[in-house]
Design an enzyme around this catalytic site. Structure first.
Site, PDB file in Angstrom:
ATOM      1  N   ALA A  97       0.830  -1.204   0.000  1.00  0.00           N
ATOM      2  CA  ALA A  97       0.000   0.000   0.000  1.00  0.00           C
ATOM      3  C   ALA A  97       0.866   1.257   0.000  1.00  0.00           C
ATOM      4  O   ALA A  97       2.017   1.234   0.411  1.00  0.00           O
ATOM      5  CB  ALA A  97      -0.912   0.008   1.221  1.00  0.00           C
ATOM      6  N   LYS A  98       0.283   2.352  -0.471  1.00  0.00           N
ATOM      7  CA  LYS A  98       0.929   3.668  -0.433  1.00  0.00           C
ATOM      8  C   LYS A  98       0.018   4.614   0.352  1.00  0.00           C
ATOM      9  O   LYS A  98      -1.166   4.361   0.514  1.00  0.00           O
ATOM     10  CB  LYS A  98       1.131   4.208  -1.852  1.00  0.00           C
ATOM     11  CG  LYS A  98       2.181   3.457  -2.640  1.00  0.00           C
ATOM     12  CD  LYS A  98       2.218   3.836  -4.101  1.00  0.00           C
ATOM     13  CE  LYS A  98       2.394   5.301  -4.361  1.00  0.00           C
ATOM     14  NZ  LYS A  98       2.495   5.595  -5.793  1.00  0.00           N
ATOM     15  N   GLY A  99       0.565   5.743   0.781  1.00  0.00           N
ATOM     16  CA  GLY A  99      -0.216   6.733   1.518  1.00  0.00           C
ATOM     17  C   GLY A  99      -1.278   7.375   0.653  1.00  0.00           C
ATOM     18  O   GLY A  99      -1.106   7.564  -0.541  1.00  0.00           O
ATOM     19  N   GLY A 101      -3.339  10.080   2.209  1.00  0.00           N
ATOM     20  CA  GLY A 101      -3.887  11.158   3.028  1.00  0.00           C
ATOM     21  C   GLY A 101      -4.004  12.494   2.323  1.00  0.00           C
ATOM     22  O   GLY A 101      -5.066  13.088   2.278  1.00  0.00           O
ATOM     23  N   GLU A 102      -2.914  12.996   1.759  1.00  0.00           N
ATOM     24  CA  GLU A 102      -2.900  14.345   1.221  1.00  0.00           C
ATOM     25  C   GLU A 102      -3.279  14.477  -0.255  1.00  0.00           C
ATOM     26  O   GLU A 102      -3.861  15.489  -0.634  1.00  0.00           O
ATOM     27  CB  GLU A 102      -1.522  14.999   1.431  1.00  0.00           C
ATOM     28  CG  GLU A 102      -1.206  15.303   2.870  1.00  0.00           C
ATOM     29  CD  GLU A 102      -0.653  14.091   3.620  1.00  0.00           C
ATOM     30  OE1 GLU A 102      -0.323  13.070   2.967  1.00  0.00           O
ATOM     31  OE2 GLU A 102      -0.573  14.145   4.852  1.00  0.00           O
TER      32      GLU A 102
END
Length: 163
Positions: A97-99, A101-102
């Site tokens: 997985a990768k982030g 959020g932003e």
């Protein structure tokens, strides 16, 4: 990004968003979709309603949420389509997985600005793109020189908008 513009009032409404994100491997599809939808709404607020004001020392002078309007359910577009592109990132994140959020927060302001540019024929340069600023952008468009007249080579400073 699909928007509607009321040229009488300068109000911009977001009608449709397609948010495409490379997330590595989607571990929790419902949570990931919620993260994108929430980020898109936050980005729409940044683009259209939020007006953080500071004094000359950088101190925030917005006294309340009337002066710094956050998006509400009334500002959520009727359709936010979320598309995930899954790639192999097993070496960078848990389970590949990768982030997430932003990235969904960053893109709506640019997309709304580009959509306004396409509608108005002039690029808006300042946020928020609230009704007052859009009306000023339309006035700039209407004040452009007629064909055959040399265009101005200087960019106009941001006009003061009384709030």
């Amino acid at each position: 990004m699909e928007i509607a513009l009321d040229e009488e009032t300068g109000r911009v409404d977001v009608l449709n968003v397609i948010a495409v994100h490379d997330v590595g491997r989607v571990v929790n599809p419902v949570g990931a979709r919620g993260q994108v939808e929430g980020g898109v709404v936050q980005g729409i607020g940044y683009a259209l309603t939020e007006n953080l004001r500071t004094n000359d020392r950088g101190v925030i002078v917005n006294g309340n949420f009337h002066d710094y309007r956050l998006p509400t359910i009334a500002d959520v577009p009727p359709n936010i389509e979320t598309v995930f592109i899954e790639t192999n990132h097993s070496h960078t994140g848990p389970f590949g997985a990768k982030g997430l959020g932003e990235p969904p927060v960053i893109l709506p302001a640019a997309a709304i600005g580009s959509a306004l540019r396409d509608l108005l024929g002039v690029q808006p340069y300042h946020l928020p793109l609230d009704a007052d600023r859009v009306v000023l952008t339309m006035a700039e468009r209407d004040a452009r020189p007629t064909p055959g007249q040399p265009p101005s080579t200087t960019r106009r400073p941001e006009p003061e908008v009384e709030r």
